[in-house]
Design a protein around this motif. Structure first.
Motif, PDB file in Angstrom:
ATOM      1  N   VAL A 105      25.451 -35.749 -44.664  1.00 53.84           N
ATOM      2  CA  VAL A 105      24.026 -35.985 -44.913  1.00 53.84           C
ATOM      3  C   VAL A 105      23.521 -34.899 -45.857  1.00 53.84           C
ATOM      4  O   VAL A 105      23.703 -33.711 -45.606  1.00 53.84           O
ATOM      5  CB  VAL A 105      23.208 -35.935 -43.594  1.00 53.84           C
ATOM      6  CG1 VAL A 105      21.720 -36.009 -43.884  1.00 53.84           C
ATOM      7  CG2 VAL A 105      23.648 -37.043 -42.660  1.00 53.84           C
ATOM      8  N   LYS A 106      22.906 -35.332 -46.969  1.00 52.13           N
ATOM      9  CA  LYS A 106      22.376 -34.362 -47.947  1.00 52.13           C
ATOM     10  C   LYS A 106      20.900 -34.637 -48.178  1.00 52.13           C
ATOM     11  O   LYS A 106      20.551 -35.492 -48.995  1.00 52.13           O
ATOM     12  CB  LYS A 106      23.116 -34.493 -49.278  1.00 52.13           C
ATOM     13  CG  LYS A 106      24.600 -34.143 -49.217  1.00 52.13           C
ATOM     14  CD  LYS A 106      25.225 -34.396 -50.578  1.00 52.13           C
ATOM     15  CE  LYS A 106      26.736 -34.456 -50.492  1.00 52.13           C
ATOM     16  NZ  LYS A 106      27.300 -35.177 -51.643  1.00 52.13           N
ATOM     17  N   GLY A 107      20.057 -33.957 -47.436  1.00 59.44           N
ATOM     18  CA  GLY A 107      18.622 -34.101 -47.656  1.00 59.44           C
ATOM     19  C   GLY A 107      18.054 -35.355 -47.019  1.00 59.44           C
ATOM     20  O   GLY A 107      18.791 -36.204 -46.502  1.00 59.44           O
ATOM     21  N   VAL A 108      16.731 -35.439 -47.065  1.00 62.21           N
ATOM     22  CA  VAL A 108      16.057 -36.569 -46.421  1.00 62.21           C
ATOM     23  C   VAL A 108      15.091 -37.222 -47.403  1.00 62.21           C
ATOM     24  O   VAL A 108      14.529 -36.553 -48.280  1.00 62.21           O
ATOM     25  CB  VAL A 108      15.342 -36.107 -45.119  1.00 62.21           C
ATOM     26  CG1 VAL A 108      14.317 -35.029 -45.416  1.00 62.21           C
ATOM     27  CG2 VAL A 108      14.693 -37.272 -44.395  1.00 62.21           C
ATOM     28  N   PHE A 109      14.942 -38.520 -47.283  1.00 61.21           N
ATOM     29  CA  PHE A 109      14.009 -39.273 -48.123  1.00 61.21           C
ATOM     30  C   PHE A 109      13.181 -40.158 -47.205  1.00 61.21           C
ATOM     31  O   PHE A 109      13.720 -40.893 -46.382  1.00 61.21           O
ATOM     32  CB  PHE A 109      14.782 -40.136 -49.132  1.00 61.21           C
ATOM     33  CG  PHE A 109      13.912 -40.723 -50.205  1.00 61.21           C
ATOM     34  CD1 PHE A 109      13.649 -40.023 -51.371  1.00 61.21           C
ATOM     35  CD2 PHE A 109      13.337 -41.971 -50.044  1.00 61.21           C
ATOM     36  CE1 PHE A 109      12.832 -40.560 -52.364  1.00 61.21           C
ATOM     37  CE2 PHE A 109      12.523 -42.516 -51.032  1.00 61.21           C
ATOM     38  CZ  PHE A 109      12.274 -41.800 -52.188  1.00 61.21           C
ATOM     39  N   ILE A 110      11.846 -40.066 -47.320  1.00 57.73           N
ATOM     40  CA  ILE A 110      10.977 -40.843 -46.443  1.00 57.73           C
ATOM     41  C   ILE A 110      10.150 -41.818 -47.265  1.00 57.73           C
ATOM     42  O   ILE A 110       9.393 -41.411 -48.146  1.00 57.73           O
ATOM     43  CB  ILE A 110      10.036 -39.912 -45.645  1.00 57.73           C
ATOM     44  CG1 ILE A 110      10.862 -38.918 -44.821  1.00 57.73           C
ATOM     45  CG2 ILE A 110       9.109 -40.736 -44.748  1.00 57.73           C
ATOM     46  CD1 ILE A 110      10.039 -37.893 -44.069  1.00 57.73           C
ATOM     47  N   SER A 111      10.331 -43.103 -46.999  1.00 62.38           N
ATOM     48  CA  SER A 111       9.506 -44.110 -47.664  1.00 62.38           C
ATOM     49  C   SER A 111       9.653 -45.450 -46.958  1.00 62.38           C
ATOM     50  O   SER A 111      10.705 -45.744 -46.389  1.00 62.38           O
ATOM     51  CB  SER A 111       9.918 -44.276 -49.126  1.00 62.38           C
ATOM     52  OG  SER A 111       9.111 -45.269 -49.737  1.00 62.38           O
ATOM     53  N   ASP A 112       8.594 -46.249 -47.022  1.00 58.34           N
ATOM     54  CA  ASP A 112       8.654 -47.607 -46.476  1.00 58.34           C
ATOM     55  C   ASP A 112       8.710 -48.651 -47.581  1.00 58.34           C
ATOM     56  O   ASP A 112       8.532 -49.832 -47.332  1.00 58.34           O
ATOM     57  CB  ASP A 112       7.458 -47.853 -45.547  1.00 58.34           C
ATOM     58  CG  ASP A 112       7.503 -46.925 -44.358  1.00 58.34           C
ATOM     59  OD1 ASP A 112       8.615 -46.706 -43.829  1.00 58.34           O
ATOM     60  OD2 ASP A 112       6.454 -46.397 -43.954  1.00 58.34           O
ATOM     61  N   MET A 113       8.937 -48.188 -48.811  1.00 57.41           N
ATOM     62  CA  MET A 113       9.059 -49.119 -49.937  1.00 57.41           C
ATOM     63  C   MET A 113      10.476 -49.065 -50.488  1.00 57.41           C
ATOM     64  O   MET A 113      10.941 -48.008 -50.912  1.00 57.41           O
ATOM     65  CB  MET A 113       8.078 -48.750 -51.046  1.00 57.41           C
ATOM     66  CG  MET A 113       6.637 -49.051 -50.691  1.00 57.41           C
ATOM     67  SD  MET A 113       5.583 -48.814 -52.132  1.00 57.41           S
ATOM     68  CE  MET A 113       5.944 -50.291 -53.069  1.00 57.41           C
ATOM     69  N   THR A 145      12.536 -44.745 -42.308  1.00 52.84           N
ATOM     70  CA  THR A 145      11.596 -45.821 -42.612  1.00 52.84           C
ATOM     71  C   THR A 145      11.228 -46.595 -41.354  1.00 52.84           C
ATOM     72  O   THR A 145      11.937 -46.533 -40.351  1.00 52.84           O
ATOM     73  CB  THR A 145      12.188 -46.800 -43.664  1.00 52.84           C
ATOM     74  OG1 THR A 145      11.221 -47.805 -43.974  1.00 52.84           O
ATOM     75  CG2 THR A 145      13.452 -47.485 -43.154  1.00 52.84           C
ATOM     76  N   ILE A 146      10.112 -47.312 -41.445  1.00 56.28           N
ATOM     77  CA  ILE A 146       9.753 -48.225 -40.357  1.00 56.28           C
ATOM     78  C   ILE A 146      10.082 -49.666 -40.733  1.00 56.28           C
ATOM     79  O   ILE A 146       9.872 -50.588 -39.963  1.00 56.28           O
ATOM     80  CB  ILE A 146       8.244 -48.130 -39.987  1.00 56.28           C
ATOM     81  CG1 ILE A 146       7.379 -48.368 -41.232  1.00 56.28           C
ATOM     82  CG2 ILE A 146       7.926 -46.800 -39.343  1.00 56.28           C
ATOM     83  CD1 ILE A 146       5.912 -48.658 -40.908  1.00 56.28           C
ATOM     84  N   GLN A 147      10.600 -49.864 -41.942  1.00 52.26           N
ATOM     85  CA  GLN A 147      10.945 -51.223 -42.375  1.00 52.26           C
ATOM     86  C   GLN A 147      12.256 -51.675 -41.745  1.00 52.26           C
ATOM     87  O   GLN A 147      13.190 -50.877 -41.619  1.00 52.26           O
ATOM     88  CB  GLN A 147      11.075 -51.284 -43.901  1.00 52.26           C
ATOM     89  CG  GLN A 147       9.776 -51.060 -44.640  1.00 52.26           C
ATOM     90  CD  GLN A 147       8.838 -52.260 -44.600  1.00 52.26           C
ATOM     91  OE1 GLN A 147       9.140 -53.285 -43.998  1.00 52.26           O
ATOM     92  NE2 GLN A 147       7.689 -52.126 -45.227  1.00 52.26           N
ATOM     93  N   THR A 148      12.333 -52.938 -41.372  1.00 53.47           N
ATOM     94  CA  THR A 148      13.543 -53.450 -40.720  1.00 53.47           C
ATOM     95  C   THR A 148      14.090 -54.714 -41.386  1.00 53.47           C
ATOM     96  O   THR A 148      15.058 -55.287 -40.907  1.00 53.47           O
ATOM     97  CB  THR A 148      13.253 -53.793 -39.237  1.00 53.47           C
ATOM     98  OG1 THR A 148      12.259 -54.831 -39.199  1.00 53.47           O
ATOM     99  CG2 THR A 148      12.739 -52.598 -38.464  1.00 53.47           C
ATOM    100  N   HIS A 149      13.466 -55.156 -42.470  1.00 49.90           N
ATOM    101  CA  HIS A 149      13.908 -56.415 -43.095  1.00 49.90           C
ATOM    102  C   HIS A 149      15.225 -56.203 -43.854  1.00 49.90           C
ATOM    103  O   HIS A 149      15.614 -55.078 -44.154  1.00 49.90           O
ATOM    104  CB  HIS A 149      12.818 -56.980 -44.010  1.00 49.90           C
ATOM    105  CG  HIS A 149      12.398 -56.060 -45.112  1.00 49.90           C
ATOM    106  ND1 HIS A 149      12.984 -56.069 -46.345  1.00 49.90           N
ATOM    107  CD2 HIS A 149      11.468 -55.086 -45.145  1.00 49.90           C
ATOM    108  CE1 HIS A 149      12.418 -55.143 -47.105  1.00 49.90           C
ATOM    109  NE2 HIS A 149      11.499 -54.541 -46.395  1.00 49.90           N
ATOM    110  N   LYS A 150      15.874 -57.312 -44.170  1.00 42.86           N
ATOM    111  CA  LYS A 150      17.235 -57.272 -44.721  1.00 42.86           C
ATOM    112  C   LYS A 150      17.361 -56.481 -46.010  1.00 42.86           C
ATOM    113  O   LYS A 150      18.407 -55.894 -46.280  1.00 42.86           O
ATOM    114  CB  LYS A 150      17.732 -58.710 -44.975  1.00 42.86           C
ATOM    115  CG  LYS A 150      18.099 -59.462 -43.730  1.00 42.86           C
ATOM    116  CD  LYS A 150      18.607 -60.852 -44.073  1.00 42.86           C
ATOM    117  CE  LYS A 150      17.485 -61.755 -44.546  1.00 42.86           C
ATOM    118  NZ  LYS A 150      17.934 -63.114 -44.878  1.00 42.86           N
ATOM    119  N   SER A 151      16.302 -56.464 -46.810  1.00 39.59           N
ATOM    120  CA  SER A 151      16.370 -55.771 -48.108  1.00 39.59           C
ATOM    121  C   SER A 151      16.717 -54.295 -47.968  1.00 39.59           C
ATOM    122  O   SER A 151      17.254 -53.697 -48.905  1.00 39.59           O
ATOM    123  CB  SER A 151      15.029 -55.876 -48.845  1.00 39.59           C
ATOM    124  OG  SER A 151      14.881 -57.114 -49.492  1.00 39.59           O
TER     125      SER A 151
END
Ligand SMILES: [Zn+2]
Ligand SMILES: [Zn+2]
Lengths: 111, 184
Positions: free
Chosen positions: A23-31, A47-53
């Motif tokens: 693990v190298k660093g963290v990225f936070i986004s819901d897009m 993320t809080i997104q759970t869709h297939k994309s």
């Protein structure tokens, strides 16, 4: 620190099958567009997104794992695609903010 | 000919929406990208002999690639989006490629051109290779690789259940989410 080590330390629940990696660093986004344009290889994606994309996005951006925060329920379809692509899909009951603080305490920072 | 070993990064990133429309007479499919969110609530309209109806709209983005070494700009305004295969048709060329490349840890993604133009003038393979190079340059290729192929390889667009990579649920103008039907 590897994804498996992080799972133990942070009490994360693995949802998919995957190969362990650093693990190298963290990225936070819901897009997903954000992740596609700005996440870096090896980042842990919160993320809080759970869709297939999210799975194909994680694959293209080469993140080390996706952590679904807030204990959101993840559709089986999303989990199945993650396993197919070897993407580590993890779940945490903690909200993104709390998880981010814990990662910071472990020295895993946004880059 | 340049002998630069190009190193690509994204540039000219635009956030907006991909719109899918279909003529209910001739079944022609039309796709386009717009930054204008007022177009999300489009009604049926006539254009020449066509009667276009909205099938779907999705939050997405467009980009170009630029080489950090020689400044060569490769535009991708003919790319409407990246699409993932869900192995829905065993006889589909995309699925066959997936099976062929999976043991080599190479993942297949499908590039969709702007319809209907892309049916006559598909995105050239050389550009798809640049796109593959870009995604491979930003990843740890000792673990896995990405290969971008053209949507023309999809066996039957009308039955394909693959999906576009797009954002979901971040806009009030989006309708409630439902299980996705085949798009075409
Ligand atoms: Zn160059
Ligand atoms: Zn028509």
């Amino acid at each position: 620190m590897t994804v498996q080590e992080l799972i133990k330390i942070m009490g994360l629940t693995p949802l998919s099958t995957f190969e362990d990696r650093e693990v190298k660093g963290v990225f936070i986004s819901d897009m997903v567009s954000d992740v596609m344009t700005a996440a870096k290889s090896g980042n842990l994606w919160l993320t809080i997104q759970t869709h297939k994309s999210i799975v194909s996005t994680a694959n293209l951006a080469d993140v080390s794992a996706v952590v679904i925060t807030g204990g959101k329920k993840v559709p089986q379809e999303t989990i199945d695609i993650a396993s197919k692509y070897n993407i580590a899909l993890l779940s945490s009951p903690l909200p993104t903010y709390t998880l981010a603080i814990k990662l910071h305490e472990l020295g895993i920072e946004a880059e | 000919m340049s002998d630069c070993q190009h190193h690509w990064v994204m540039t000219n990133v635009k956030y907006g929406f991909v719109i899918f429309e279909k003529c209910y007479h001739c079944k022609e499919l039309r796709t386009y990208f717009t930054e204008d969110d007022s177009l999300l609530l489009g009604d049926e309209y006539r254009e020449g002999e066509h009667f276009y109806n909205r099938l779907e709209s999705a939050q997405s983005f467009t980009f170009d690639l630029i080489c950090t070494r020689c400044n060569r700009l490769e535009t991708f305004n003919d790319l409407i989006g990246l699409f993932y295969c869900t192995s829905c048709m065993p006889n589909c060329q995309v699925e066959k490629l997936q099976q062929q490349y999976a043991p080599h840890k190479t993942w297949i993604m499908v590039a969709f051109g702007v319809l209907p133009d892309a049916k006559k003038n598909p995105i050239p393979q050389a550009k798809l290779d640049i796109l593959s190079d870009y995604f491979n340059q930003r990843r740890d290729t000792t673990r896995s690789r990405i290969k971008i192929v053209s949507f023309e390889l999809i066996a039957d667009l009308a039955r394909c259940k693959g999906g576009f990579i797009h954002d979901v649920g971040l806009l009030t103008k989006e309708g409630p989410s439902e299980e996705r039907k085949p798009l075409f």
